[in-house]
Design a protein around this motif. Structure first.
Motif, PDB file in Angstrom:
ATOM      1  N   HIS A 155       0.827  -1.211   0.000  1.00 39.82           N
ATOM      2  CA  HIS A 155       0.000   0.000   0.000  1.00 39.82           C
ATOM      3  C   HIS A 155       0.860   1.259   0.000  1.00 39.82           C
ATOM      4  O   HIS A 155       0.798   2.076   0.917  1.00 39.82           O
ATOM      5  CB  HIS A 155      -0.955  -0.036   1.180  1.00 39.82           C
ATOM      6  N   LEU A 156       1.659   1.407  -1.033  1.00 39.34           N
ATOM      7  CA  LEU A 156       2.541   2.555  -1.182  1.00 39.34           C
ATOM      8  C   LEU A 156       1.764   3.839  -1.461  1.00 39.34           C
ATOM      9  O   LEU A 156       2.061   4.895  -0.890  1.00 39.34           O
ATOM     10  CB  LEU A 156       3.526   2.275  -2.324  1.00 39.34           C
ATOM     11  N   THR A 157       0.770   3.764  -2.338  1.00 41.30           N
ATOM     12  CA  THR A 157       0.094   4.968  -2.815  1.00 41.30           C
ATOM     13  C   THR A 157      -0.500   5.786  -1.684  1.00 41.30           C
ATOM     14  O   THR A 157      -0.267   6.992  -1.582  1.00 41.30           O
ATOM     15  CB  THR A 157      -0.993   4.610  -3.841  1.00 41.30           C
ATOM     16  N   HIS A 158      -1.290   5.170  -0.808  1.00 41.19           N
ATOM     17  CA  HIS A 158      -1.952   5.984   0.207  1.00 41.19           C
ATOM     18  C   HIS A 158      -1.181   6.083   1.510  1.00 41.19           C
ATOM     19  O   HIS A 158      -1.260   7.099   2.190  1.00 41.19           O
ATOM     20  CB  HIS A 158      -3.385   5.508   0.450  1.00 41.19           C
ATOM     21  N   ARG A 159      -0.383   5.069   1.861  1.00 39.98           N
ATOM     22  CA  ARG A 159       0.295   5.127   3.155  1.00 39.98           C
ATOM     23  C   ARG A 159       1.619   5.880   3.126  1.00 39.98           C
ATOM     24  O   ARG A 159       2.075   6.351   4.167  1.00 39.98           O
ATOM     25  CB  ARG A 159       0.494   3.709   3.690  1.00 39.98           C
ATOM     26  N   LEU A 161       2.518   7.985  -0.080  1.00 42.39           N
ATOM     27  CA  LEU A 161       2.337   9.151  -0.934  1.00 42.39           C
ATOM     28  C   LEU A 161       1.112   9.979  -0.560  1.00 42.39           C
ATOM     29  O   LEU A 161       0.951  11.097  -1.039  1.00 42.39           O
ATOM     30  CB  LEU A 161       2.218   8.717  -2.398  1.00 42.39           C
ATOM     31  N   HIS A 162       0.242   9.420   0.307  1.00 42.11           N
ATOM     32  CA  HIS A 162      -1.006  10.069   0.700  1.00 42.11           C
ATOM     33  C   HIS A 162      -1.904  10.326  -0.500  1.00 42.11           C
ATOM     34  O   HIS A 162      -2.638  11.320  -0.557  1.00 42.11           O
ATOM     35  CB  HIS A 162      -0.744  11.372   1.458  1.00 42.11           C
ATOM     36  N   ARG A 230       1.534  16.608  -7.900  1.00 42.38           N
ATOM     37  CA  ARG A 230       2.909  17.072  -7.780  1.00 42.38           C
ATOM     38  C   ARG A 230       3.489  16.721  -6.403  1.00 42.38           C
ATOM     39  O   ARG A 230       4.644  16.297  -6.284  1.00 42.38           O
ATOM     40  CB  ARG A 230       2.936  18.581  -8.007  1.00 42.38           C
ATOM     41  N   GLU A 231       2.688  16.870  -5.369  1.00 47.02           N
ATOM     42  CA  GLU A 231       3.176  16.586  -4.025  1.00 47.02           C
ATOM     43  C   GLU A 231       3.364  15.088  -3.796  1.00 47.02           C
ATOM     44  O   GLU A 231       4.288  14.673  -3.086  1.00 47.02           O
ATOM     45  CB  GLU A 231       2.222  17.185  -2.996  1.00 47.02           C
ATOM     46  N   GLU A 232       2.505  14.261  -4.392  1.00 40.78           N
ATOM     47  CA  GLU A 232       2.695  12.817  -4.290  1.00 40.78           C
ATOM     48  C   GLU A 232       4.005  12.405  -4.946  1.00 40.78           C
ATOM     49  O   GLU A 232       4.750  11.560  -4.410  1.00 40.78           O
ATOM     50  CB  GLU A 232       1.520  12.085  -4.948  1.00 40.78           C
ATOM     51  N   ALA A 233       4.309  12.993  -6.098  1.00 41.98           N
ATOM     52  CA  ALA A 233       5.579  12.713  -6.774  1.00 41.98           C
ATOM     53  C   ALA A 233       6.752  13.117  -5.894  1.00 41.98           C
ATOM     54  O   ALA A 233       7.749  12.394  -5.776  1.00 41.98           O
ATOM     55  CB  ALA A 233       5.635  13.451  -8.110  1.00 41.98           C
ATOM     56  N   GLY A 234       6.651  14.265  -5.258  1.00 39.45           N
ATOM     57  CA  GLY A 234       7.715  14.722  -4.382  1.00 39.45           C
ATOM     58  C   GLY A 234       7.942  13.805  -3.196  1.00 39.45           C
ATOM     59  O   GLY A 234       9.084  13.596  -2.770  1.00 39.45           O
ATOM     60  N   ARG A 235       6.879  13.234  -2.670  1.00 38.56           N
ATOM     61  CA  ARG A 235       7.026  12.324  -1.528  1.00 38.56           C
ATOM     62  C   ARG A 235       7.782  11.056  -1.923  1.00 38.56           C
ATOM     63  O   ARG A 235       8.591  10.543  -1.154  1.00 38.56           O
ATOM     64  CB  ARG A 235       5.654  11.969  -0.964  1.00 38.56           C
ATOM     65  N   LEU A 236       7.507  10.542  -3.122  1.00 38.15           N
ATOM     66  CA  LEU A 236       8.230   9.345  -3.557  1.00 38.15           C
ATOM     67  C   LEU A 236       9.703   9.655  -3.776  1.00 38.15           C
ATOM     68  O   LEU A 236      10.582   8.893  -3.344  1.00 38.15           O
ATOM     69  CB  LEU A 236       7.596   8.792  -4.840  1.00 38.15           C
ATOM     70  N   LEU A 237       9.998  10.775  -4.406  1.00 38.34           N
ATOM     71  CA  LEU A 237      11.385  11.155  -4.640  1.00 38.34           C
ATOM     72  C   LEU A 237      12.120  11.360  -3.315  1.00 38.34           C
ATOM     73  O   LEU A 237      13.281  10.946  -3.167  1.00 38.34           O
ATOM     74  CB  LEU A 237      11.447  12.425  -5.482  1.00 38.34           C
ATOM     75  N   SER A 238      11.469  11.971  -2.349  1.00 38.60           N
ATOM     76  CA  SER A 238      12.095  12.158  -1.032  1.00 38.60           C
ATOM     77  C   SER A 238      12.345  10.824  -0.346  1.00 38.60           C
ATOM     78  O   SER A 238      13.389  10.611   0.270  1.00 38.60           O
ATOM     79  CB  SER A 238      11.207  13.047  -0.154  1.00 38.60           C
TER      80      SER A 238
END
Length: 290
Positions: A155-159, A161-162, A230-238
């Motif tokens: 559950h990567l997407t919601h837990r 990346l939100h 955009r913020e979800e993408a940033g969370r994965l990169l971080s």
């Protein structure tokens, strides 16, 4: 009413031809006979890549409805999808991106028949993110297949990346589906009959795609409705930046375990229902999208 096979509706970007071929085989195995797809290519995609994908889909016996190019605004998918659905006409429509492999607890025609019997005009699914056994963002070979290359589901997407993990996977032709296929205003799916949407996004090249997305949305080159994508993408990169370029498979929140496309994950219906019915947006941008 006798249920028939749904028309598959998809807007496809610059994916690998091998992934597209696997995707078509998967949905034909589920019983889909009619594919209405359109290509949309951002400006960075080469002519050779565009022509290769168009040739690949024709080799699969599918004639694309159309091809467009230019900025991938947040509304682009919705606009193109709605046009494809209009062309598909009456009946049920199956909605899936090229990296989404849906898995149902019963044959597709039975799923649709049950929805009609119970008065539901949509069927829901929940995202199950697929990654490698090491968490590295690698490519794959057709010899090994997707299950072998990306054996873990969680559950990567919601837990992490939100993001919204909910999907409308099937909808009657007269039911409008919102941006991202996350919901259908005025219609709720049966939370006890959710399919698993195996999400093979986390492959080689995805980090460059995420960086490009942030750059274009931040500059206004691509139009966004909210900063959510955009913020979800940033969370994965971080996240991968903190973990040496890999996804941390040991994080218990993400619940990664071995899964496959040949059978539903153990305990899936209860697990999916719990997430689907309790998930809430965590940010202002997502609130506006709800």
């Amino acid at each position: 009413m006798m249920s028939t096979s749904p028309a598959l509706i998809a807007v496809i970007g610059p994916v690998e031809p091998a992934l597209l071929a696997a995707w078509v085989r998967h949905y034909r195995w589920l019983g889909v006979e009619r594919f209405l797809i359109a290509f949309h290519f951002p400006d960075h995609v080469s002519n050779a890549q565009r022509q290769g994908l168009q040739a690949a889909v024709r080799e699969l016996g599918i004639i694309p409805v159309g091809t467009s190019s230019g900025p991938w605004h947040e509304h682009t998918n919705t606009r193109l999808t709605d046009a494809l659905r209009h062309q598909a006409g009456p009946g049920w429509h199956l909605l899936a991106d090229a990296d989404e492999f849906q898995q149902y607890p019963a044959p597709l025609t039975e799923v649709i028949a049950q929805a009609e019997k119970s008065g539901h005009r949509v069927v829901g699914g929940l995202m199950l993110d697929r990654i490698t056994a090491s968490g590295r963002l690698t490519g794959w070979t057709t010899q090994g297949g997707l299950d072998r290359a990306y054996p873990l589901g969680g559950h990567l997407t919601h837990r992490l990346l939100h993001g919204d993990p909910r999907n409308i996977v099937l909808a009657r032709h007269d039911v409008a589906v919102a941006s991202g296929n996350h919901r259908a205003p005025g219609h709720k799916p049966d939370a006890d009959r959710l399919c698993a949407v195996h999400h093979f996004k986390w492959r080689s090249g995805v980090l460059d795609d995420l960086r490009r997305r942030i750059q274009h949305f931040s500059s206004g080159t691509w139009q966004e409705q909210t900063p959510a994508v955009r913020e979800e993408a940033g969370r994965l990169l971080s996240h991968v930046g903190r973990h040496g370029g890999v996804i941390n498979i040991g994080d218990p929140r993400l619940a990664f375990r071995r899964v496959g496309l040949d059978r539903m994950p153990s305990g899936w219906l209860a697990e999916a229902r719990g997430i689907f019915t309790t998930w809430r947006p965590t940010r202002t941008g997502q609130d506006r999208r709800q």
